[in-house]
Design a protein around this motif. Sequence first.
Motif, PDB file in Angstrom:
ATOM      1  N   PHE A  16       0.907  -1.245  -0.016  1.00 24.77           N
ATOM      2  CA  PHE A  16       0.034   0.021  -0.015  1.00 24.77           C
ATOM      3  C   PHE A  16       0.857   1.197   0.110  1.00 24.77           C
ATOM      4  O   PHE A  16       0.812   2.151  -0.692  1.00 24.77           O
ATOM      5  N   GLN A  20       2.256   1.507  -3.865  1.00 28.36           N
ATOM      6  CA  GLN A  20       0.985   2.340  -4.067  1.00 28.36           C
ATOM      7  C   GLN A  20       0.173   1.311  -4.840  1.00 28.36           C
ATOM      8  O   GLN A  20      -0.333   1.692  -5.884  1.00 28.36           O
ATOM      9  N   TRP A  22      -2.894   0.262  -4.550  1.00 27.15           N
ATOM     10  CA  TRP A  22      -4.202   0.825  -4.429  1.00 27.15           C
ATOM     11  C   TRP A  22      -4.490   2.004  -3.887  1.00 27.15           C
ATOM     12  O   TRP A  22      -3.883   2.287  -3.035  1.00 27.15           O
ATOM     13  N   TYR A  24      -7.678   3.714  -1.362  1.00 25.88           N
ATOM     14  CA  TYR A  24      -9.211   3.458  -0.734  1.00 25.88           C
ATOM     15  C   TYR A  24     -10.088   4.462  -1.484  1.00 25.88           C
ATOM     16  O   TYR A  24      -9.876   5.642  -1.605  1.00 25.88           O
ATOM     17  N   PRO A 119     -10.843  -4.647   0.910  1.00 28.80           N
ATOM     18  CA  PRO A 119      -9.705  -4.401   1.625  1.00 28.80           C
ATOM     19  C   PRO A 119      -9.210  -5.826   2.403  1.00 28.80           C
ATOM     20  O   PRO A 119     -10.247  -6.672   2.774  1.00 28.80           O
ATOM     21  N   CYS A 130     -10.705  -1.197  -1.967  1.00 34.07           N
ATOM     22  CA  CYS A 130      -9.590  -0.756  -2.770  1.00 34.07           C
ATOM     23  C   CYS A 130      -9.680  -0.609  -4.508  1.00 34.07           C
ATOM     24  O   CYS A 130      -9.999  -1.482  -4.854  1.00 34.07           O
TER      25      CYS A 130
END
Length: 182
Positions: A16, A20, A22, A24, A119, A130
Amino acid sequence: GKQWRDACKEEFTGKFHVNQSWTYTDLPSNRHAFKSKWVFKIEYHADMSVKRFKARIVGCGYDQRPGTDFTETFASTMHADSLRIFLWAANQSDYELEEADVVKAFTHAEIKEELYMRPPPGFEEGGKVCKLNRSVEGTKQAANEFMVLNVDTIQAEGFERDLSDPNLFRRTKNDITVLLGV
């Protein structure tokens, strides 16, 4: 226990925050969010002592919808006969052999489709989903996306594809020939 929580945090941070993979966001009304899950593994040293606790976030490809969530899934690998000839030639010519592994390989490739994933458990963000920016292991197209990126990168480095096997590459530079099998 604590080891598994730490492994989950390490995996989440890598996918994450670092890659990077995804963003939110709210799920659009016309889209579907497929499931994600954790896969846990204990890696051992040769003496069977624990090397590390490893957790992976995996998209549940079986929950993806064909035509909407994915189209192309094929990812080729080097033919077994090509591998045998490759190793034989290296042995006969006394070539040096090296092996490489790409860490978090699939998260290096950007995806073409608009994909939404639920998620991973423990990392929910108030009803958000996501929106994938990069491939995630377990999705139907992850291997294909990585293969395309891999071939593009290899060819950008001056390697030419072999006509007999599309996963065998060659480059000669300064009288040094490098053979690369994928």
